[in-house]
Motif scaffolding. Sequence first.
Motif, PDB file in Angstrom:
ATOM      1  N   ALA A  16     -21.034  15.009  77.357  1.00 31.55           N
ATOM      2  CA  ALA A  16     -19.743  15.045  77.916  1.00 31.55           C
ATOM      3  C   ALA A  16     -18.778  16.287  77.663  1.00 31.55           C
ATOM      4  N   TRP A  17     -18.214  16.753  78.382  1.00 26.76           N
ATOM      5  CA  TRP A  17     -17.366  17.771  78.417  1.00 26.76           C
ATOM      6  C   TRP A  17     -16.080  17.549  77.506  1.00 26.76           C
ATOM      7  N   TYR A  18     -15.655  18.664  76.740  1.00 29.01           N
ATOM      8  CA  TYR A  18     -14.563  18.354  75.824  1.00 29.01           C
ATOM      9  C   TYR A  18     -13.391  19.033  76.520  1.00 29.01           C
ATOM     10  N   ASN A  19     -12.464  17.878  76.637  1.00 32.51           N
ATOM     11  CA  ASN A  19     -11.051  18.299  77.331  1.00 32.51           C
ATOM     12  C   ASN A  19      -9.858  18.850  75.923  1.00 32.51           C
ATOM     13  N   ILE A  20      -9.826  19.861  76.158  1.00 34.99           N
ATOM     14  CA  ILE A  20      -8.587  20.280  74.783  1.00 34.99           C
ATOM     15  C   ILE A  20      -7.475  19.993  75.425  1.00 34.99           C
ATOM     16  N   ALA A  21      -6.950  19.407  76.384  1.00 37.40           N
ATOM     17  CA  ALA A  21      -5.605  18.635  76.762  1.00 37.40           C
ATOM     18  C   ALA A  21      -5.404  17.787  75.954  1.00 37.40           C
ATOM     19  N   ALA A  22      -6.255  16.942  75.481  1.00 37.96           N
ATOM     20  CA  ALA A  22      -6.380  15.670  74.595  1.00 37.96           C
ATOM     21  C   ALA A  22      -5.639  16.243  73.161  1.00 37.96           C
ATOM     22  N   ASP A  23      -5.950  17.514  72.836  1.00 34.81           N
ATOM     23  CA  ASP A  23      -5.554  17.780  71.542  1.00 34.81           C
ATOM     24  C   ASP A  23      -4.627  18.759  71.476  1.00 34.81           C
ATOM     25  N   LEU A  24      -3.625  19.185  72.636  1.00 33.65           N
ATOM     26  CA  LEU A  24      -2.818  20.164  72.611  1.00 33.65           C
ATOM     27  C   LEU A  24      -1.343  19.658  71.922  1.00 33.65           C
ATOM     28  N   GLY A 266     -10.488  33.488  82.304  1.00 32.98           N
ATOM     29  CA  GLY A 266     -10.607  32.569  81.065  1.00 32.98           C
ATOM     30  C   GLY A 266     -11.603  31.677  81.016  1.00 32.98           C
ATOM     31  N   SER A 267     -12.406  31.612  81.976  1.00 32.76           N
ATOM     32  CA  SER A 267     -13.251  30.677  81.830  1.00 32.76           C
ATOM     33  C   SER A 267     -14.654  30.593  80.806  1.00 32.76           C
ATOM     34  N   ASN A 268     -15.216  31.804  80.741  1.00 31.09           N
ATOM     35  CA  ASN A 268     -16.148  31.609  79.610  1.00 31.09           C
ATOM     36  C   ASN A 268     -15.648  31.885  78.100  1.00 31.09           C
ATOM     37  N   PHE A 269     -14.273  32.358  78.058  1.00 27.90           N
ATOM     38  CA  PHE A 269     -13.593  32.554  76.882  1.00 27.90           C
ATOM     39  C   PHE A 269     -13.290  31.011  76.448  1.00 27.90           C
ATOM     40  N   ALA A 270     -12.812  30.444  77.518  1.00 28.42           N
ATOM     41  CA  ALA A 270     -12.340  28.783  77.042  1.00 28.42           C
ATOM     42  C   ALA A 270     -13.695  27.948  76.667  1.00 28.42           C
ATOM     43  N   GLY A 271     -14.903  28.400  77.636  1.00 30.37           N
ATOM     44  CA  GLY A 271     -16.150  27.676  77.352  1.00 30.37           C
ATOM     45  C   GLY A 271     -16.527  27.771  75.826  1.00 30.37           C
ATOM     46  N   ILE A 272     -16.389  29.004  75.243  1.00 26.45           N
ATOM     47  CA  ILE A 272     -17.105  29.340  74.038  1.00 26.45           C
ATOM     48  C   ILE A 272     -16.083  28.832  72.853  1.00 26.45           C
ATOM     49  N   SER A 273     -14.712  29.153  73.132  1.00 28.60           N
ATOM     50  CA  SER A 273     -13.895  28.725  72.031  1.00 28.60           C
ATOM     51  C   SER A 273     -13.228  27.495  71.914  1.00 28.60           C
ATOM     52  N   PHE A 274     -12.967  26.801  73.241  1.00 25.60           N
ATOM     53  CA  PHE A 274     -12.226  25.650  73.004  1.00 25.60           C
ATOM     54  C   PHE A 274     -12.835  24.628  72.070  1.00 25.60           C
ATOM     55  N   PRO A 275     -14.138  24.249  72.071  1.00 18.90           N
ATOM     56  CA  PRO A 275     -14.645  23.194  71.146  1.00 18.90           C
ATOM     57  C   PRO A 275     -14.454  23.528  69.613  1.00 18.90           C
ATOM     58  N   PHE A 276     -14.271  24.802  69.309  1.00 19.40           N
ATOM     59  CA  PHE A 276     -13.966  25.301  67.803  1.00 19.40           C
ATOM     60  C   PHE A 276     -12.482  25.182  67.748  1.00 19.40           C
ATOM     61  N   LYS A 279     -11.423  21.740  67.039  1.00 15.34           N
ATOM     62  CA  LYS A 279     -11.577  21.529  65.552  1.00 15.34           C
ATOM     63  C   LYS A 279     -10.460  21.844  64.685  1.00 15.34           C
ATOM     64  N   LYS A 280      -9.821  23.232  65.103  1.00 13.15           N
ATOM     65  CA  LYS A 280      -8.818  23.670  64.491  1.00 13.15           C
ATOM     66  C   LYS A 280      -7.586  23.034  64.892  1.00 13.15           C
ATOM     67  N   THR A 287     -10.592  28.544  62.261  1.00 17.73           N
ATOM     68  CA  THR A 287     -11.238  29.584  62.829  1.00 17.73           C
ATOM     69  C   THR A 287     -10.401  30.455  63.829  1.00 17.73           C
ATOM     70  N   ARG A 288     -10.576  31.965  63.590  1.00 22.52           N
ATOM     71  CA  ARG A 288      -9.912  32.742  64.278  1.00 22.52           C
ATOM     72  C   ARG A 288     -10.527  32.749  65.765  1.00 22.52           C
ATOM     73  N   ILE A 289      -9.549  33.003  66.971  1.00 21.25           N
ATOM     74  CA  ILE A 289     -10.227  32.806  68.262  1.00 21.25           C
ATOM     75  C   ILE A 289      -9.550  33.957  68.963  1.00 21.25           C
ATOM     76  N   LEU A 290     -10.492  34.878  69.386  1.00 16.40           N
ATOM     77  CA  LEU A 290      -9.935  36.257  70.040  1.00 16.40           C
ATOM     78  C   LEU A 290     -10.419  36.366  71.313  1.00 16.40           C
ATOM     79  N   ALA A 291      -9.477  36.648  72.108  1.00 17.38           N
ATOM     80  CA  ALA A 291      -9.680  36.992  73.566  1.00 17.38           C
ATOM     81  C   ALA A 291      -9.817  38.555  74.088  1.00 17.38           C
ATOM     82  N   VAL A 292     -10.672  39.109  74.551  1.00 18.57           N
ATOM     83  CA  VAL A 292     -10.587  40.479  74.638  1.00 18.57           C
ATOM     84  C   VAL A 292     -10.491  40.645  76.254  1.00 18.57           C
ATOM     85  N   GLU A 293      -9.671  41.697  76.658  1.00 15.37           N
ATOM     86  CA  GLU A 293      -9.247  41.968  77.939  1.00 15.37           C
ATOM     87  C   GLU A 293      -9.335  43.388  78.328  1.00 15.37           C
TER      88      GLU A 293
END
Lengths: 452, 452
Positions: A16-24, A266-276, A279-280, A287-293
Amino acid sequence: MDNVKYFLPETDIPTAWYNIAADLPVPLPPVLHPGTKQPIGPEDLAPIFPMAIIEQEVSTQRWIDIPTPVRDIYRQWRCTPLRRARRLEEFLGTPAKIYFKDESVSPAGSHKPNTAIPQAYYNKREGVKRIITETGAGQWGSSLSLAGTYFDLDILIYMVKVSYGQKPYRRALMETWGGRVIASPSNTTAAGRAILAEHPDSTGSLGMAIAEAVEVAAQDPEAKYALGSVLNHVMLHQTVIGLEALKQMELAGDYPDVVIGCAGGGSNFAGISFPFLGKKLRGERSTRILAVEPASCPTLTKGKFAYDFGDTAHLTPLLKMYTLGNTFVPEGIHAGGLRYHGMSPLVSHLSNLGEIEARAYPQLGCFEAGMTFARTEGILPAPESTHAIKGAIDEALRCKRENKAETILFCLSGHGHFDLPAYQDYRAGKLVDHEYSHEEVAMALAGLPSIT
Amino acid sequence: MDNVKYFLPETDIPTAWYNIAADLPVPLPPVLHPGTKQPIGPEDLAPIFPMAIIEQEVSTQRWIDIPTPVRDIYRQWRCTPLRRARRLEEFLGTPAKIYFKDESVSPAGSHKPNTAIPQAYYNKREGVKRIITETGAGQWGSSLSLAGTYFDLDILIYMVKVSYGQKPYRRALMETWGGRVIASPSNTTAAGRAILAEHPDSTGSLGMAIAEAVEVAAQDPEAKYALGSVLNHVMLHQTVIGLEALKQMELAGDYPDVVIGCAGGGSNFAGISFPFLGKKLRGERSTRILAVEPASCPTLTKGKFAYDFGDTAHLTPLLKMYTLGNTFVPEGIHAGGLRYHGMSPLVSHLSNLGEIEARAYPQLGCFEAGMTFARTEGILPAPESTHAIKGAIDEALRCKRENKAETILFCLSGHGHFDLPAYQDYRAGKLVDHEYSHEEVAMALAGLPSIT
C-alpha cells in the motif's frame, strides 16, 4: 565490514502507498476552480483524469492498496537498493553515516516510473486508449512511454521545443519505447497554432506544452491527461521510495537524523521523506526533513505560499502552494526537472507548517558535488539529484565540524547518463551561477491571482 | 508467483576467479614473439604489463584469489542481479524459461569494470602511476577511467578519431571520471605522427590506437598498458559473472540447458560461460554453450584458427586464435564492441575443440530483438548485447516449435544509454545488413603470417 548496500526481496515491495493527508495536523487548503474560484469537485477533473486518480487526489485514507498488476511491474526493478556511501564518507572525513536510496536503477533511470506505472494502469482500467502529457527534460516523458508499453497505451508527449532539439537522446528513448513526441509549440493544437502565429520562432515552455496536452486530452473522449509531479496522487505513488527505505534502514540497524531530497515539483522529495515525516507527525520518531532546490528557482526559500495556476495560460485549477508566480521563467539551468514555478501543495503545506526545512544552492556547487559523488561512489547523478547530494555533503561536513556521528539519508532520484553534455559544460567552465533576488521574485509574484 | 530477479548478498561475491586453463582437455597453444616467432616468456611482456597480470596470463591454477580491495569495489554493484525475462517469455509464447545476468547495472553500464578494477589494482600495487589504453566505442575506456578514480591512477585513452567525434557522451563519461582522452591518430606519438604525415585526414582505427597506446606505455617507466578483452587474464576476471550466475540459478531452482553470450574479443562471453563450461569439462554437468557474433565480423563462424597479430602494425605477440586476418576492417556497425578481427585465444581454443557453438547474425535482426527486449523487459540493451538477446529469442522460439521447456541463460553485457542514436537510425530505416562472404574472408586471411 558492514554492507555497502541493502537489498530487499520482491516480497517486501510495499502493498500500500502511504497517504500523508491522513496525518496532517491541519487539512490541505481546497483546490479552486480557475473560473469560479470556488472549491472544485471530482466532476471538474473527470474530463482529463480517470476516476481512480481523482479519488486518490482527494483521499484522506492513510493506506491505499497498490494494485497487483502495478506491483508486478514494480518487481522488475523494486525494491531499489539502499546504499551506504562509504567512499564518499571517507573522502569527506566525516563521522556521519551517509545512506542513499538509489532510484536511478529503474528502466527509465529515475523515480518517475513509480507513478507512471499506476497512472497508466488506472487509465487502462477505465478504458482509456491514449495518454497525453508534456515533458521538459524528458524524464517524465520517457517513464510514461515505458508505462505505455506495459499496458498497451498510446503515449503522446509534447516536448518543449528547445529540449526537443537539445536532448536527442531523451527523445530517442521515448520513441524506442513507442511514445510519440511532438515539439511544442506545434500546429497540432489551437493553443500551439495561436502561439506560432504570434511567435513563429518560439522555443516553447512547459506552460505552453501543458496547454497543448490538456487541449488534446480534453477533446478526445478516448484520451486522458497525465502529470508527473505536483499533484497529491503523484506524491502518494512515490512513497514506495520512503517505505522501502524505512525497512532498509532497519536492516542496516540505523535510523536517519535527516532525510534529504531535491525538490522541483516535489515528487521524489515527498517519496523519500513522507513515510519518515508521517512517523514524526504521529509522534513515533523524530527526523529532520530537508528539501533542496536550485537558487535559480527558489520556490520554497523565496516564493510565496498563495493560490496560483499551474500553467501560464491559466487553464489549470488554482492550487495553494509555494510559488514564484506563474509568469516566472527560471534560467535555463541543466537541472530541468527542478525548473517549475510552483511546488506540490502537500510539500508546500507541510513546509508552511514548519515540518520541512528548505535550502537553495546555485548550480556550480551542485555539479561539483555531483563530480565528487561520481568519483567516489562511481554513479553519475542526474543534475537534479546533485542538489540532494550537495545537501547531504553539507550536512556531513557540519557533522565533521560538530564531531557528530549523525545518520544522513538522501534520495538519488536519477542517473545522469543523458545529461553528460551538462557535465562537459561544467568542466569547460561554461556554466554560471544565477541567484534570483528577492526583488525579482517580488516582481514575478505581483501577477498572482487575488483570492479572498 | 515466482521471482523475476535473484539477488545475492555481498558476502556471496566470489572470493576467487575461475581459471578454465586448469580444466582444458588440451593445453592452450603458446604465445609467440612477433620477431623470433618463438614462445615468449614473462620478461617479454614486463615492459607493458605488471607482473601479477603476466602471472595470471600463464597460470593453470584453477582458482585465483580475488584481492580484498578488488572485492571491496565489486561490492558497490555486485552481485549483479540474475533476472527472469517473464514478459519476454510471455510475448514469445514460449515454454522456455529465459534468465539473464544483468551486467548493465555496473557504474560504467557494462561488464568491463570487472576487469578494469583488478587491472588498476595490480598496476597500483606495483607502483605504476598511469595506465595507457585504447578504446573504440568507449565502454572499456570509461571502465578504466572509473577504475582510475578508485586507485588514484592517471588514465590516458587513445580513442579512435571517428568515435571521438561521433560519441561525445562516452567521451564525456571518461572525462567525468578523470580520464584523459586523445583522438587517435594524434601527434603525441611517433606512430600517430607517421600516420598523420601520410594521411592527415585519417579517421583512425583500433589498430592505430593500440600502436599509440603501446608506444607511450613502453617508453614511460611509470606507465603500463592495459587491454579490455582477448587476453587470458581478462577472461579470468570476468568469470565473476558466471560464478554468481551458478549460485543464482541454484536460488531459482534451475540450471541452464544453454548459456549464451555475444562475442567480440570474448570477455563477457567467457565470463558468463566458463564456469558452466568448466562443470561440463570436469564431467559434472552438461550445458550447451553458444557464442553469438555479428555477421559483418564473423570471426568464429567464418574465420580461421591460426596464429595472427592483435594489431595492424604487427607490434603485439602472435596469438593462436580464430581470426579474420589482421588487415580485416569490419563495416561500421553500431555494435562497436564486436568489431575485432580476432577472438580470445581461450574461447578460440575451446571453440576449435568443439566445446562452444557459434552463430552469426546480421545487425537488423539484432536491433529488432533489442527493441522487443526494451518493450517487454524495459531495459534498453547495448547494441552488442542485442546479439545475445537475438540468440536467446531464437532458442526460445525453437523451444516453442519443439514444445520443450528448456532453460536459457544469457548475459546482458551492457545497457544502450549511450547508443540511442543507433536505435534512432534503426527505426528510421537507415541501417543495412552486411554479411561478409567466404570469398572476402579468404582474401583477408591470405595476409596471415606463416607459422610453421
